[in-house]
Structure formats: structure tokens, C-alpha cells
Design an enzyme around this catalytic site. Sequence first.
Site, PDB file in Angstrom:
ATOM      1  CG  HIS A  65      -2.145  -0.891   0.999  1.00 31.79           C
ATOM      2  ND1 HIS A  65      -2.921  -1.375   2.038  1.00 31.79           N
ATOM      3  CD2 HIS A  65      -2.712  -1.390  -0.144  1.00 31.79           C
ATOM      4  CE1 HIS A  65      -3.901  -2.113   1.550  1.00 31.79           C
ATOM      5  NE2 HIS A  65      -3.793  -2.135   0.238  1.00 31.79           N
ATOM      6  CG  ASP A  67      -0.463   4.011   3.797  1.00 35.85           C
ATOM      7  OD1 ASP A  67      -0.690   3.148   2.935  1.00 35.85           O
ATOM      8  OD2 ASP A  67      -0.840   3.905   4.980  1.00 35.85           O
ATOM      9  CG  HIS A  68       2.646   1.072   4.880  1.00 33.07           C
ATOM     10  ND1 HIS A  68       2.968   0.825   6.197  1.00 33.07           N
ATOM     11  CD2 HIS A  68       1.324   1.384   4.869  1.00 33.07           C
ATOM     12  CE1 HIS A  68       1.894   0.978   6.951  1.00 33.07           C
ATOM     13  NE2 HIS A  68       0.877   1.315   6.163  1.00 33.07           N
ATOM     14  CG  HIS A 143      -3.803  -4.885   5.632  1.00 31.28           C
ATOM     15  ND1 HIS A 143      -4.830  -4.187   6.242  1.00 31.28           N
ATOM     16  CD2 HIS A 143      -3.222  -4.001   4.782  1.00 31.28           C
ATOM     17  CE1 HIS A 143      -4.851  -2.951   5.778  1.00 31.28           C
ATOM     18  NE2 HIS A 143      -3.889  -2.814   4.889  1.00 31.28           N
ATOM     19  CG  ASP A 213      -1.476  -0.751   7.620  1.00 27.83           C
ATOM     20  OD1 ASP A 213      -0.433  -0.340   8.150  1.00 27.83           O
ATOM     21  OD2 ASP A 213      -2.101  -0.100   6.773  1.00 27.83           O
ATOM     22  CG  HIS A 271      -1.605   2.979  10.085  1.00 35.22           C
ATOM     23  ND1 HIS A 271      -2.894   2.728   9.671  1.00 35.22           N
ATOM     24  CD2 HIS A 271      -0.857   2.946   8.963  1.00 35.22           C
ATOM     25  CE1 HIS A 271      -2.926   2.550   8.373  1.00 35.22           C
ATOM     26  NE2 HIS A 271      -1.693   2.677   7.908  1.00 35.22           N
TER      27      HIS A 271
END
Length: 305
Positions: A65, A67-68, A143, A213, A271
Site C-alpha cells: 500500500h 502509504d508504506h 490485512h 497494518d 497509523h
Amino acid sequence: MANFEIKIIGCGSALPTTRHLPTSQIIDLREKIYMIDCGEGTQLQMRRMHIKFSKISHIFISHIHGDHCYGLPGLISTLGMLGRTGELMIHGPKEVEDYLRPVLQTTCNRLPYQVCFNWVDTTKHQLVMEDRSVSVYSIPLKHRIATSGYLFVEKPSEPHLISEMIDFYKIPIKELQYIKQGADYVTPEGEVIPNERLTRPADPPKRYAYCSDTAYQPEIVPIIKEVDLLYHEATFVEADLPRANQTYHSTARQAAKIAQKAGAKQLVIGHYSARYEDTALLQQEADSVFPGTILAEEGMMISLR
């Protein structure tokens, strides 16, 4: 200087805000630098925190993802401009390489160093990387896509020499390395000085678990049992549990339950969903289950020593 320090680069989630950066952390262990995740803005925050780019030896990516991982191409390019020659090892799900290879071939095809990939099986708890300072293990997380957390286990250090005893017996410098390795000392007169009289036990190895996550997953508890510090995502408050379940994220209360079940010594949450302008609500919720919960903030440094 701390022997084992966690530096929070970013602790926000996917939607950009002016309050938090996307996820990234630095592990500073015995002056070696390891990165976990690399969201946008990572380089700028590293500059603000005076972290040397050149010291990064390994990067661990939890999942693909944005944002990582969207900060990775820029960081890789910068390392090339700074003259890096040693290889950079990136650990993560296979999809990390699938994403990065075309980007690097298009925008960074003349790097002065090699970027290598180590695929992490996100379904298993197993050794991912090992060097003289640390062993890193995968933590299978739950996830929407293949995701792995990471457990950093410090290698045992040598016992401490008791300086007063070393001076008393006038032990030569060349003998000290053997004493640190457990040897007794034999004086010129033939007297055997037991090792336990010359040393104090080493500090117990420290353990740090990174879990982001993930949905609430008690199955990871045996893996992270009694860690010195647990970072666990806390994207939502309990009132938004349906949204947490839908997106395979955790609430602050669920993060605290994992820490409680695992007997973690400390818990830091992060997060945060962009919907919460006041993240203190998340801390209060976690604190009611696991007192002393730490609320992650950019620039924060947490020492395990």
C-alpha cells in the site's frame, strides 16, 4: 547514545494530512540503521531528525500500500546521488519488487550501487535477516493484501568488565577480549581468577515488534510474547469498529488487548486515521486497557535501553 532506539518518521495512515506523515520508522541499533516502511515525506523527516542516509543497511517493507512504500523510489535515487556504492537490501512481500523494478528501470537505471530484494513469506513466522547485531523475523499479519510485521531481536552482547577488578589484578589489555568471551584469568603466579569475579552479566537482549497494518489478530501473541516494545497500529477508535473490520485495521482498544495478552513491557500506537483531529482519544482508549500506552508522534525517539 542508546544501544537500541526506535525513531518515528511518520505515523499517519493513507490519507494525507498536515498533522502526520505516512508510515516510516528507523531502528538505530548499535549505530546500525534499519528502516521499516517508507511512506512519502520520509526523506524530509530524516533530514529534520539528522539521520544519516548513508547508514541505512536494510529496508523492511510491510506491504505494498502506497502509504508504506511510495517514498522508496525517491530515497533510492537520493542514495545514488549521495554516492552510495554498497548494495541496498529491501525485504518485503514479492509485490514490492514487482512495483519497484519498473520504476527503477525508468527513473534510476544508472545507480552506482545494487538494489537487492529478499522476498518475505507473509504467511509464516521465520527468520528474514540476520547480522552481527540483530535477527529479524516476520510476523504474519491480517490485512487486505499480503502483509508482514517484523520482530527485531537483539544479539546478546558481551558481559561487562569490572574495571576495579581488572585494575586490582593488573590484567593486560590483550587478555580482556578472552575474559569477555568467558575465560578465567591466570595470574603470573598461577592463581586462577574466576570469570564471574571479573565480569558482570550482559544486559538482556532487547526485542521490538512492529505490527502495521493488521486487523485484530490474537494469533500473533505467541510470536511477540514479552517484547520490550510493541508498535501496533491503532487506526480507529472502538466506535468505528465496523469500519476497522471492513478495512482490516485495528482499533486502539484492540491494539492494547494484543499488548496486554502478549505481556509487552511498552506499547506505542500509530497509523491514525485522518478522521481524528484529536489522537488523544486513541491514547485514552488504549490506556484504559494497557496503562502507559505511548502515542506515536513524528520525531519521537524511544530508547529500549
